[in-house]
Design a protein around this motif. Structure first.
Motif, mmCIF file in Angstrom:
data_model
loop_
_atom_site.group_PDB
_atom_site.id
_atom_site.type_symbol
_atom_site.label_atom_id
_atom_site.label_comp_id
_atom_site.label_asym_id
_atom_site.label_seq_id
_atom_site.Cartn_x
_atom_site.Cartn_y
_atom_site.Cartn_z
ATOM 1 N N ARG A 21 0.833 -1.196 0.000
ATOM 2 C CA ARG A 21 0.000 0.000 0.000
ATOM 3 C C ARG A 21 0.868 1.248 0.000
ATOM 4 O O ARG A 21 1.814 1.359 0.760
ATOM 5 C CB ARG A 21 -0.901 -0.016 1.222
ATOM 6 C CG ARG A 21 -1.905 1.104 1.234
ATOM 7 C CD ARG A 21 -2.876 0.930 2.347
ATOM 8 N NE ARG A 21 -3.641 -0.285 2.112
ATOM 9 C CZ ARG A 21 -4.912 -0.411 2.419
ATOM 10 N NH1 ARG A 21 -5.556 0.551 2.987
ATOM 11 N NH2 ARG A 21 -5.549 -1.533 2.173
ATOM 12 N N LYS A 22 0.541 2.183 -0.858
ATOM 13 C CA LYS A 22 1.298 3.432 -0.965
ATOM 14 C C LYS A 22 0.813 4.423 0.099
ATOM 15 O O LYS A 22 -0.365 4.442 0.447
ATOM 16 C CB LYS A 22 1.114 4.059 -2.355
ATOM 17 C CG LYS A 22 1.430 3.127 -3.507
ATOM 18 C CD LYS A 22 2.870 2.678 -3.489
ATOM 19 C CE LYS A 22 3.186 1.796 -4.665
ATOM 20 N NZ LYS A 22 3.383 0.425 -4.394
ATOM 21 N N PRO A 23 1.715 5.272 0.628
ATOM 22 C CA PRO A 23 1.298 6.262 1.628
ATOM 23 C C PRO A 23 0.389 7.322 1.004
ATOM 24 O O PRO A 23 0.500 7.621 -0.186
ATOM 25 C CB PRO A 23 2.619 6.876 2.098
ATOM 26 C CG PRO A 23 3.586 6.619 0.989
ATOM 27 C CD PRO A 23 3.145 5.347 0.336
ATOM 28 N N LEU A 24 -0.517 7.894 1.809
ATOM 29 C CA LEU A 24 -1.395 8.959 1.318
ATOM 30 C C LEU A 24 -0.601 10.228 1.065
ATOM 31 O O LEU A 24 -0.852 10.945 0.114
ATOM 32 C CB LEU A 24 -2.511 9.235 2.319
ATOM 33 C CG LEU A 24 -3.549 8.135 2.470
ATOM 34 C CD1 LEU A 24 -4.578 8.520 3.506
ATOM 35 C CD2 LEU A 24 -4.234 7.864 1.151
ATOM 36 N N ALA A 25 0.343 10.522 1.946
ATOM 37 C CA ALA A 25 1.185 11.701 1.798
ATOM 38 C C ALA A 25 2.643 11.262 1.902
ATOM 39 O O ALA A 25 2.991 10.435 2.747
ATOM 40 C CB ALA A 25 0.864 12.724 2.878
ATOM 41 N N GLY A 45 6.173 10.742 2.970
ATOM 42 C CA GLY A 45 6.869 10.926 4.230
ATOM 43 C C GLY A 45 5.978 10.887 5.458
ATOM 44 O O GLY A 45 6.449 11.083 6.565
ATOM 45 N N GLU A 46 4.671 10.671 5.293
ATOM 46 C CA GLU A 46 3.753 10.612 6.424
ATOM 47 C C GLU A 46 3.085 9.237 6.460
ATOM 48 O O GLU A 46 2.112 9.003 5.753
ATOM 49 C CB GLU A 46 2.684 11.699 6.321
ATOM 50 C CG GLU A 46 3.219 13.102 6.477
ATOM 51 C CD GLU A 46 2.093 14.122 6.521
ATOM 52 O OE1 GLU A 46 1.165 13.938 7.335
ATOM 53 O OE2 GLU A 46 2.155 15.068 5.743
ATOM 54 N N PRO A 47 3.585 8.345 7.290
ATOM 55 C CA PRO A 47 2.985 7.007 7.348
ATOM 56 C C PRO A 47 1.623 7.034 8.034
ATOM 57 O O PRO A 47 1.341 7.892 8.873
ATOM 58 C CB PRO A 47 3.982 6.209 8.181
ATOM 59 C CG PRO A 47 4.643 7.228 9.044
ATOM 60 C CD PRO A 47 4.707 8.492 8.214
ATOM 61 N N LEU A 48 0.757 6.109 7.650
ATOM 62 C CA LEU A 48 -0.539 5.964 8.308
ATOM 63 C C LEU A 48 -0.334 5.145 9.577
ATOM 64 O O LEU A 48 0.389 4.154 9.582
ATOM 65 C CB LEU A 48 -1.531 5.254 7.394
ATOM 66 C CG LEU A 48 -1.932 5.991 6.131
ATOM 67 C CD1 LEU A 48 -2.887 5.139 5.315
ATOM 68 C CD2 LEU A 48 -2.563 7.318 6.473
ATOM 69 N N ILE A 49 -0.970 5.564 10.652
ATOM 70 C CA ILE A 49 -0.869 4.884 11.930
ATOM 71 C C ILE A 49 -2.178 4.132 12.166
ATOM 72 O O ILE A 49 -3.252 4.735 12.151
ATOM 73 C CB ILE A 49 -0.664 5.914 13.084
ATOM 74 C CG1 ILE A 49 0.484 6.855 12.776
ATOM 75 C CG2 ILE A 49 -0.482 5.196 14.411
ATOM 76 C CD1 ILE A 49 1.821 6.188 12.558
ATOM 77 N N PRO A 50 -2.121 2.822 12.385
ATOM 78 C CA PRO A 50 -3.353 2.069 12.628
ATOM 79 C C PRO A 50 -3.984 2.483 13.963
ATOM 80 O O PRO A 50 -3.294 2.659 14.956
ATOM 81 C CB PRO A 50 -2.903 0.614 12.686
ATOM 82 C CG PRO A 50 -1.482 0.583 12.321
ATOM 83 C CD PRO A 50 -0.953 1.966 12.351
ATOM 84 N N VAL A 51 -5.305 2.636 13.967
ATOM 85 C CA VAL A 51 -6.055 2.986 15.166
ATOM 86 C C VAL A 51 -7.211 1.996 15.287
ATOM 87 O O VAL A 51 -7.902 1.719 14.311
ATOM 88 C CB VAL A 51 -6.612 4.431 15.065
ATOM 89 C CG1 VAL A 51 -7.451 4.768 16.277
ATOM 90 C CG2 VAL A 51 -5.477 5.419 14.894
#
Length: 59
Positions: A17-21, A23-29
């Motif tokens: 999966r590619k990051p949305l932005a 240098g800003e990884p998605l953090i699972p919540v």
């Protein structure tokens, strides 16, 4: 007699999966909700809908 395959397997570049932005990884919540709430969340647009609502909300 077993033949060994050559050139298969291993890591593939550019996969996943590619990051949305950049240098800003998605953090699972994790959140808990009822099944009917989960179904409604899916109809509303899932995680992208939640992110949009969070960005639009005033602090």
């Amino acid at each position: 007699m077993e033949k060994k395959l050559v050139g298969r397997g291993g890591a593939g570049r550019g996969q996943g999966r590619k990051p949305l932005a950049e240098g800003e990884p998605l953090i699972p919540v994790t959140i808990k909700m009822l099944q009917k709430q989960k179904d409604k969340l899916a109809r509303l647009g899932g995680a992208p809908w939640v992110r949009k609502k969070i960005d639009q909300a005033k602090e």
